[in-house]
Design a protein around this motif. Structure first.
Motif, short mmCIF file in Angstrom:
data_model
loop_
_atom_site.label_atom_id
_atom_site.label_comp_id
_atom_site.label_asym_id
_atom_site.label_seq_id
_atom_site.Cartn_x
_atom_site.Cartn_y
_atom_site.Cartn_z
N VAL A 187 0.84 -1.20 0.00
CA VAL A 187 0.00 0.00 0.00
C VAL A 187 0.86 1.25 0.00
CG1 VAL A 187 -1.77 1.27 1.29
CG2 VAL A 187 -1.68 -1.22 1.46
N GLU A 188 0.50 2.20 -0.84
CA GLU A 188 1.13 3.51 -0.74
C GLU A 188 0.07 4.49 -0.25
OE1 GLU A 188 3.77 4.45 -3.83
OE2 GLU A 188 3.81 6.58 -3.32
N LEU A 189 0.35 5.12 0.86
CA LEU A 189 -0.63 6.01 1.48
C LEU A 189 -0.29 7.46 1.13
CD1 LEU A 189 -2.88 6.58 3.65
CD2 LEU A 189 -1.06 6.52 5.35
N ALA A 190 -1.31 8.22 0.66
CA ALA A 190 -1.09 9.64 0.37
C ALA A 190 -0.76 10.37 1.68
CB ALA A 190 -2.35 10.23 -0.25
N LEU A 191 0.09 11.38 1.59
CA LEU A 191 0.48 12.10 2.82
C LEU A 191 -0.13 13.48 2.90
CD1 LEU A 191 4.16 10.91 3.16
CD2 LEU A 191 2.18 10.21 4.48
N PHE A 192 -0.92 13.81 1.90
CA PHE A 192 -1.67 15.08 1.96
C PHE A 192 -3.02 14.84 1.29
CE2 PHE A 192 1.50 14.94 -1.37
CZ PHE A 192 0.72 15.04 -2.51
N PRO A 193 -4.04 15.67 1.64
CA PRO A 193 -5.37 15.43 1.07
C PRO A 193 -5.39 15.67 -0.44
CG PRO A 193 -5.32 17.47 2.34
CD PRO A 193 -4.00 16.82 2.54
N GLN A 194 -6.24 14.91 -1.12
CA GLN A 194 -6.35 15.06 -2.57
C GLN A 194 -7.81 14.96 -2.96
OE1 GLN A 194 -3.71 11.67 -3.42
NE2 GLN A 194 -2.54 13.01 -4.78
N SER A 195 -8.16 15.50 -4.14
CA SER A 195 -9.49 15.22 -4.69
C SER A 195 -9.42 13.81 -5.26
CB SER A 195 -9.81 16.21 -5.80
OG SER A 195 -8.96 15.96 -6.91
N ARG A 196 -10.58 13.19 -5.52
CA ARG A 196 -10.59 11.84 -6.08
C ARG A 196 -9.78 11.80 -7.38
NH1 ARG A 196 -13.54 7.13 -5.71
NH2 ARG A 196 -14.94 7.94 -4.12
N GLN A 197 -9.97 12.85 -8.19
CA GLN A 197 -9.28 12.90 -9.49
C GLN A 197 -7.75 12.95 -9.31
OE1 GLN A 197 -10.34 16.33 -11.69
NE2 GLN A 197 -10.51 15.20 -13.63
N GLU A 198 -7.32 13.78 -8.37
CA GLU A 198 -5.86 13.87 -8.11
C GLU A 198 -5.34 12.53 -7.60
OE1 GLU A 198 -5.51 18.55 -6.69
OE2 GLU A 198 -6.03 17.00 -5.23
N ALA A 199 -6.14 11.91 -6.75
CA ALA A 199 -5.71 10.61 -6.19
C ALA A 199 -5.58 9.58 -7.31
CB ALA A 199 -6.69 10.14 -5.13
N ALA A 200 -6.53 9.64 -8.28
CA ALA A 200 -6.47 8.67 -9.39
C ALA A 200 -5.21 8.91 -10.22
CB ALA A 200 -7.72 8.79 -10.25
N MET A 201 -4.86 10.19 -10.40
CA MET A 201 -3.65 10.50 -11.16
C MET A 201 -2.40 10.00 -10.42
SD MET A 201 -4.80 14.12 -12.73
CE MET A 201 -3.27 14.94 -12.53
N SER A 202 -2.38 10.20 -9.11
CA SER A 202 -1.23 9.72 -8.32
C SER A 202 -1.12 8.20 -8.39
CB SER A 202 -1.36 10.12 -6.85
OG SER A 202 -1.36 11.50 -6.73
N GLN A 203 -2.27 7.53 -8.31
CA GLN A 203 -2.27 6.06 -8.36
C GLN A 203 -1.58 5.59 -9.64
OE1 GLN A 203 -6.02 4.44 -9.48
NE2 GLN A 203 -4.97 2.56 -10.08
N LYS A 204 -1.94 6.22 -10.76
CA LYS A 204 -1.35 5.83 -12.06
C LYS A 204 0.14 6.14 -12.06
CE LYS A 204 -5.06 5.37 -15.21
NZ LYS A 204 -6.18 6.23 -14.74
N ALA A 205 0.46 7.38 -11.64
CA ALA A 205 1.86 7.82 -11.68
C ALA A 205 2.74 6.92 -10.82
CB ALA A 205 1.96 9.26 -11.21
N LYS A 206 2.20 6.40 -9.73
CA LYS A 206 2.99 5.57 -8.82
C LYS A 206 2.97 4.10 -9.23
CE LYS A 206 3.81 8.78 -5.74
NZ LYS A 206 5.12 9.18 -5.30
#
Ligand SMILES: N[C@@H](Cc1c[nH]c[nH+]1)C(=O)O
Length: 393
Positions: A366-385
């Motif tokens: 699991v990679e846990l985000a360390l700052f709040p994101q919108s769902r869309q930003e989170a989806a982009m981070s998921q792909k990028a990671k």
């Protein structure tokens, strides 16, 4: 990230393994450690540096010059290990004296030699290897060659071969010729470097009979399948070279038993760059690499330089070389992708931490985000990671 003008360098012949490379390295090493254990070998770890005197036990002038040397506070000369065979011989002769023979040991570690650095060949490099100590004879040699074949397979390579030689074949011919020690050394050096022209020059100036000269000139060309042994047998009359060929025939017979003969060729010109070899020597090759993937052989005298008579054999495989060969051959390893990316909206961090812990306890990555994101930003981070799935809280 802050930046400044200073670009730090790393020393000549060293490299970083970035995450993807480090992951591949770990995968290859993991499968080799598993393989060696399956064949009955136990891991040993020795110091990265030792007394120069100890490490010099099995090496010639050239290797001694290629060691990284330094002093301790008491002015003892230390060196970074140039291979693991000598440290293991030391361990076997001192710490493991009472163990029953044979001893089967393996290692996965870094070693250090001054080299002309190029891709796959650095001054600091990683080896996976085995040493089978305490047994003379072809059964042990066949075991390490068969294990080297399996190691190349388990590393993910599909196309490779093993070339086998015997140092006593060349020694027998040298003894018979009347070359001085210095000339012999030069001849051997030309053979190590496959320098046929240089070899010709030394022989022309040597005053040897033309028969012996012809024979010595032919050694680097003595390469082929099983039939080569008979062909070579007919070329030599001295008992040392003939015994060497008999030894190779015995090893080959056992390799057939292991079912690996299709990978095997004979190359009677092989001289490896360590002095300690006393019998069979071999090298593994794969297309696209201009140097061996692995190498090894029998060393019956080296352990006795530490006071214990212990005929031994072994090999080491270059990890970076394997990784480079896989890349050049377009073979990708099954690297596990991270499973989950956990993103969260403002105020939900504690919940997200709980979710991540739950998944980790179930064995998921699991990679846990360390700052709040919108769902869309989170989806982009998921792909990028490169995470397979997204959980958004
Ligand atoms: N130490 C040798 C390989 C080897 C292991 N055992 C015998 N030979 C090398 O680094 O090339």
């Amino acid at each position: 990230m802050k930046t400044n003008e200073f670009v730090p360098q790393i020393p000549y012949g060293t490299r970083d393994f970035l995450p993807r490379e480090a992951k591949y390295k770990r995968i290859v090493e993991g499968s080799l450690a598993g393989l060696f254990a399956k064949w009955g070998y136990d891991e040993v770890v020795t110091p990265t540096f030792e007394y120069l005197e100890t490490l010099s036990a099995g090496s010639d002038e050239q290797m001694a010059q290629n060691m990284f040397k330094f002093f301790d506070k008491k002015n003892h000369i230390l060196a970074l290990r140039p291979d693991m065979t000598t440290p293991i011989a030391r361990v076997a002769s001192t710490r493991l004296k009472e163990n029953s023979l044979p001893l089967r040991l393996f290692y996965l570690t870094n070693v250090f030699r001054y080299e002309q650095a190029q891709a796959g060949r650095q001054c600091e490099f990683y080896q996976a290897g085995v040493e089978l100590l305490g047994v003379p004879g072809p059964a042990a040699d066949a075991e390490v060659i068969a294990l080297a074949v399996q190691a190349m397979k388990d590393s993910g390579l599909q196309t490779f071969q093993v070339n086998i030689g015997q140092v006593e074949f060349i020694n027998g011919i040298m003894e018979e010729s009347r070359l001085t020690a210095e000339q012999r050394q030069k001849v051997k050096q030309c053979m190590v470097n496959r320098n046929v022209v240089g070899l010709g020059e030394i022989l022309t100036a040597s005053g040897l009979s033309s028969d012996v000269q012809t024979l010595l000139r032919q050694i680097p060309l003595l390469y082929g399948k099983e039939e080569l042994l008979e062909q070579a047998y007919a070329m030599v009359t001295n008992p040392v070279s003939r015994a060497a060929l008999d030894n190779l025939a015995d090893i080959y017979c056992l390799l057939k038993g292991y079912g690996v003969e299709q990978y095997v060729n004979f190359d009677l010109g092989i001289i490896r760059d360590f002095e300690y070899y006393t019998g069979m020597v071999f090298e593994g090759y794969t297309p696209g690499l201009g140097f061996p993937l692995c190498g090894g052989g029998r060393y019956d005298k080296m352990v006795s330089s530490f006071g214990v008579d212990c005929p031994s054999t072994g090999f080491a495989l270059g990890i970076e070389r394997v990784l480079l060969a896989l890349e050049r051959q377009g073979i990708s390893l099954d690297a596990d992708f991270r499973e989950w990316y956990v993103g969260w909206e403002p105020g939900k961090l504690t919940e997200a931490i709980q979710k991540a812990s739950e998944l980790r306890m179930q064995g998921q990555s699991v990679e846990l985000a360390l700052f709040p994101q919108s769902r869309q930003e989170a989806a982009m981070s998921q792909k990028a990671k490169g995470c397979k799935e997204l959980i958004y809280i």
